[in-house]
Design an enzyme around this catalytic site. Structure first.
Site, short mmCIF file in Angstrom:
data_model
loop_
_atom_site.label_atom_id
_atom_site.label_comp_id
_atom_site.label_asym_id
_atom_site.label_seq_id
_atom_site.Cartn_x
_atom_site.Cartn_y
_atom_site.Cartn_z
N TYR A 88 0.84 -1.19 0.00
CA TYR A 88 0.00 0.00 0.00
C TYR A 88 0.88 1.25 0.00
O TYR A 88 1.49 1.57 1.02
CB TYR A 88 -0.90 0.01 1.24
N LYS B 90 -0.92 -7.87 -2.98
CA LYS B 90 -2.29 -7.41 -2.80
C LYS B 90 -2.22 -5.90 -2.95
O LYS B 90 -1.53 -5.22 -2.18
CB LYS B 90 -2.74 -7.82 -1.40
P1 FBP Z 1 -10.87 -4.83 2.81
O1 FBP Z 1 -11.33 -5.62 1.61
O2 FBP Z 1 -11.89 -4.83 3.90
O3 FBP Z 1 -10.39 -3.45 2.43
O4 FBP Z 1 -9.62 -5.63 3.40
C1 FBP Z 1 -8.40 -5.62 2.77
C2 FBP Z 1 -7.33 -5.13 3.71
O5 FBP Z 1 -6.06 -5.21 3.13
C3 FBP Z 1 -7.31 -5.86 5.04
O6 FBP Z 1 -6.51 -7.02 4.98
C4 FBP Z 1 -6.78 -4.80 5.94
O7 FBP Z 1 -7.24 -4.94 7.25
C5 FBP Z 1 -7.34 -3.55 5.37
O8 FBP Z 1 -7.57 -3.78 4.01
C6 FBP Z 1 -6.41 -2.38 5.55
O9 FBP Z 1 -7.10 -1.27 5.15
P2 FBP Z 1 -6.46 0.17 5.07
O10 FBP Z 1 -6.43 0.52 3.62
O11 FBP Z 1 -7.38 1.04 5.83
O12 FBP Z 1 -5.08 0.11 5.66
#
Ligand code: FBP
Length: 259
Positions: free
Chosen positions: A142, A173
């Site tokens: 991310y 992911k």
């Molecule tokens: P979601 O499909 O609910 O977004 O989950 C994916 C995920 O990567 C989870 O594994 C993690 O808890 C969450 O998103 C993290 O979200 P953020 O973008 O707020 O950090």
């Protein structure tokens, strides 16, 4: 030929994973209701919904994982409480994850964060340990922090995907760019690393979410690793069924990366 460590999580090369680590990442008030606050309901949704795997933190895995479908244990995590540059540190070992039944491990890297270097090197150690034990290392990548303007632009999402390849991840992911053309560039940048879309907050309508899923699959992704868009749905099993149909039937052979 590269070993396919992701095999336990694939059906015909495609996959649908259910993520449930939001209790740590977002807190129980932000995401949960009376039903989905209970991890047992998620375990049931994961197996009855025929997901290819479920993602838990170690504490939830220890108490609620029932062995019916393959498990991925997240090895790092953080809460939403600290402000500033994001960092998520390891709190579970590969060995511990395996002892809980994990067939894969997950780790979040905030690309672009001021603490990026710490997460890159920690993931490097985890990836080596996981591979020695025959487990896939799945990187949640991310882009986030003051250096990142737009975390869903074509360039930054492809950068996240490529970082996964360079770091030896078996799967990444990443967030959706919003359309199949730009997302297919990320899939190409991953160059063989399995690409999973991260769901994000629940979409305004089921159709909105399903349109994203079609786009992601059309772009050549392996599948989804989503949470809220499934277990916040009024009928999670129906949503799972609709996702399965798109991933394993409707879009099969129609991806831009199909030979
Ligand atoms: P979601 O499909 O609910 O977004 O989950 C994916 C995920 O990567 C989870 O594994 C993690 O808890 C969450 O998103 C993290 O979200 P953020 O973008 O707020 O950090």
């Amino acid at each position: 030929m590269k070993q396919e460590r992701m095999a336990p999580f694939l059906t015909d090369g495609r996959s649908m994973l259910l993520a449930y680590d939001q209790g740590l990442e977002h807190g129980p008030s932000a995401d949960f209701n009376d039903r989905n606050i209970d991890p047992a309901t998620i375990m049931e949704t994961a197996s009855k919904g025929k997901f290819n795997g479920v993602v838990f933190q170690k504490g939830v895995a220890e108490r609620y994982y029932d062995g019916k479908i393959p498990l991925i244990v997240k090895l790092n995590g953080k809460t939403s409480l600290p402000k500033g540059e994001p960092i998520s540190k390891q709190e579970c070992s590969v060995e511990q994850a395996m002892s809980l039944g994990a067939k894969g491990v997950g780790y979040t890297i905030y690309l672009g964060s001021g603490f990026e270097a710490e997460m890159l090197s920690e993931f490097g150690r985890i990836q080596e340990d996981a591979h020695k034990r025959g487990l896939p290392a799945i990187a949640w990548i991310y882009p986030r922090g003051s250096a990142v303007q737009n975390d869903t632009s074509k360039e930054i999402v492809a950068y996240a995907a490529r970082a996964g390849l360079e770091l030896g991840a078996d799967a990444v992911k990443i967030k959706y760019t919003g359309d199949p053309t730009t997302f297919s560039w990320a899939v190409r940048a991953a160059a063989g690393v399995k690409v999973f879309m991260s769901g994000g907050p629940k979409a305004p309508t089921d159709e909105d979410f399903l349109t994203q899923v079609r786009g992601v699959m059309e772009a050549g992704a392996t599948g989804l690793a989503v949470g809220r868009n499934v277990w916040q749905n009024d009928d999670p099993l129906r949503m799972a069924e609709r996702l399965r149909r798109i991933i394993f039937e409707e879009t099969k052979g129609k991806s831009r990366q199909s030979k």
